[in-house]
Design an enzyme around this catalytic site. Structure first.
Site, short mmCIF file in Angstrom:
data_model
loop_
_atom_site.label_atom_id
_atom_site.label_comp_id
_atom_site.label_asym_id
_atom_site.label_seq_id
_atom_site.Cartn_x
_atom_site.Cartn_y
_atom_site.Cartn_z
N SER A 82 45.54 77.83 19.69
CA SER A 82 46.84 77.58 20.32
C SER A 82 46.70 76.73 21.58
O SER A 82 45.66 76.71 22.23
CB SER A 82 47.49 78.92 20.70
OG SER A 82 46.81 79.54 21.78
N THR A 83 47.78 76.05 21.91
CA THR A 83 47.81 75.24 23.13
C THR A 83 47.66 76.11 24.36
O THR A 83 47.00 75.74 25.34
CB THR A 83 49.12 74.44 23.19
OG1 THR A 83 49.18 73.57 22.05
CG2 THR A 83 49.21 73.61 24.46
N GLU A 84 48.25 77.30 24.33
CA GLU A 84 48.16 78.22 25.47
C GLU A 84 46.70 78.58 25.76
O GLU A 84 46.25 78.54 26.90
CB GLU A 84 48.97 79.48 25.17
CG GLU A 84 48.90 80.53 26.28
CD GLU A 84 49.62 81.82 25.91
OE1 GLU A 84 49.63 82.74 26.74
OE2 GLU A 84 50.18 81.90 24.79
N GLY A 86 44.12 76.87 24.74
CA GLY A 86 43.45 75.63 25.10
C GLY A 86 43.52 75.35 26.58
O GLY A 86 42.55 74.90 27.20
N GLU A 103 41.44 71.14 19.47
CA GLU A 103 42.43 70.91 18.41
C GLU A 103 43.46 72.03 18.53
O GLU A 103 43.17 73.18 18.19
CB GLU A 103 41.78 70.92 17.04
CG GLU A 103 42.75 70.66 15.91
CD GLU A 103 42.13 70.89 14.55
OE1 GLU A 103 42.91 71.13 13.61
OE2 GLU A 103 40.90 70.85 14.42
N CYS A 137 47.22 73.65 11.16
CA CYS A 137 47.66 73.12 12.45
C CYS A 137 48.45 71.83 12.32
O CYS A 137 49.40 71.60 13.07
CB CYS A 137 46.46 72.91 13.37
SG CYS A 137 45.13 71.97 12.61
N GLU A 237 55.96 75.89 16.89
CA GLU A 237 55.03 76.05 15.77
C GLU A 237 55.20 77.43 15.16
O GLU A 237 55.01 78.44 15.83
CB GLU A 237 53.59 75.85 16.24
CG GLU A 237 52.59 75.81 15.10
CD GLU A 237 51.18 75.45 15.57
OE1 GLU A 237 50.49 74.71 14.85
OE2 GLU A 237 50.79 75.91 16.66
#
Length: 333
Positions: A82-84, A86, A103, A137, A237
């Site tokens: 997840s972006t969080e 990341g 990614e 993803c 997402e």
């Protein structure tokens, strides 16, 4: 640090580069999907890979993953998730200025023009979302369809979605398996409700499957129409088999809508006009684009993300280079 949605394949993107470059690796599989990684490392040891070259640390990401990200003896982190999370890894990397390959999330556009081959586009766009039960993803969950073919496309994609056989993953007749967990099932079903509440029209699916599949986390392939790009189902997402159809009129509008997202991981365009296809390929700000297909990945070419989908090479020569450092030597004799 590899994800639960494809642990068997994800580990080889890392192990291959490690063995080729002479480095060592610590694999941190997701707590939901550790067994295939543990077995692979057992097999590597049996095959003669020396102890200490390929290692595994299991546990919750908040503990094991966080410790790896902060550890001063870890020089590089490759993370898929997840972006969080990341963002947290980026913060932790400052300990020793680690190299990062991230990614992260995606909400990829799949753009279908009226002049496309609909026989190919319907199935290709549908499986660009439904493959792995939507748990990919770069899934093309925002399907932009040129307005004059929206009705036909929705009718045909609904027929295709209803024909997909959902079942046990070990059943050779199954085309789609379950979601990973009850928590993921609840998340996906909550977005189905959100879509309905926002005014999107449910064309098909949107149900937890019962009968012989009642005890599993199975969701029928879901298609929404009457979606606009500001709805949550078009911006967030979902990571489930939920396809949103969004109409457009012109090439310029398709590009603008496709780029109207915080993510930039994948995308595709379907058309018989190669000039039009290349305009879209050039215009969409994303790490990988497909033309008249979706989801094909060659490790020799690789891919990466843009915007909140991350950065760093995954695959190709650039991927291997991130495991190495350059050293300049000047000799005066």
């Amino acid at each position: 640090i590899i994800p639960w949605n494809g642990p068997l394949g994800s580990q080889w993107w890392l192990i291959g580069a490690v063995l080729a470059s002479g480095c060592t690796v610590v694999l941190k599989p997701a707590e939901d999907a550790s067994l295939s990684v543990l077995r692979t490392v057992e097999l590597l040891h049996e095959a003669g890979v020396p102890p200490g070259v390929v290692n595994v640390v299991t546990g919750r990401g908040s503990v094991a993953g966080a410790a790896l990200a902060r550890h001063p003896d870890v020089d590089r982190i490759a993370f898929t998730g997840s972006t969080e999370t990341g963002r947290k890894i980026i913060e932790a990397s400052t300990v020793n200025i680690k190299k990062l390959q991230l990614e992260l999330g995606g909400k990829s556009p799949d753009i279908i023009f009226a002049d496309s081959d609909l026989d190919r586009a319907v199935e290709g766009a549908a499986m660009g979302v439904f493959a792995n039960s939507g748990q990919i993803c770069f899934a093309g969950t925002r399907v932009f369809v040129q307005r004059e073919i929206v009705k036909e496309f929705c009718e045909r994609v609904a027929i295709f979605a209803k024909s997909i056989r959902v079942g046990h993953s070990l059943d050779p007749n199954s085309q789609l398996g379950p979601l990973i967990s009850s928590a993921q099932l609840e998340k996906v079903m909550s977005y189905v409700q959100i879509g309905a509440d926002e005014g999107a029209k449910l064309v098909c699916g949107g149900e937890r499957l019962r009968g012989s599949l009642a005890e599993g986390y199975f969701v029928s392939p879901t298609v929404f129409t009457n979606v606009h790009n500001e709805m949550r189902i078009a911006r967030e997402e979902i990571f489930g088999p939920v396809l949103s159809v969004i109409p457009f009129d012109t090439v310029e509008e398709a590009i603008a809508l496709g780029n109207d997202t915080e993510y930039g991981l994948g995308g595709a365009v379907w058309t018989r006009d190669i000039s039009k296809a290349l305009r879209v390929v050039k215009g969409i700000h994303t790490g990988v684009m497909w033309v008249n297909c979706y989801g094909l990945i060659d490790p020799l070419v690789g891919f990466g993300g843009t915007k909140l989908s991350g950065y760093g090479a995954k695959g190709g020569r650039a991927h291997l280079d991130t495991y190495l450092y350059s050293k300049c030597v000047y000799i005066n004799t």
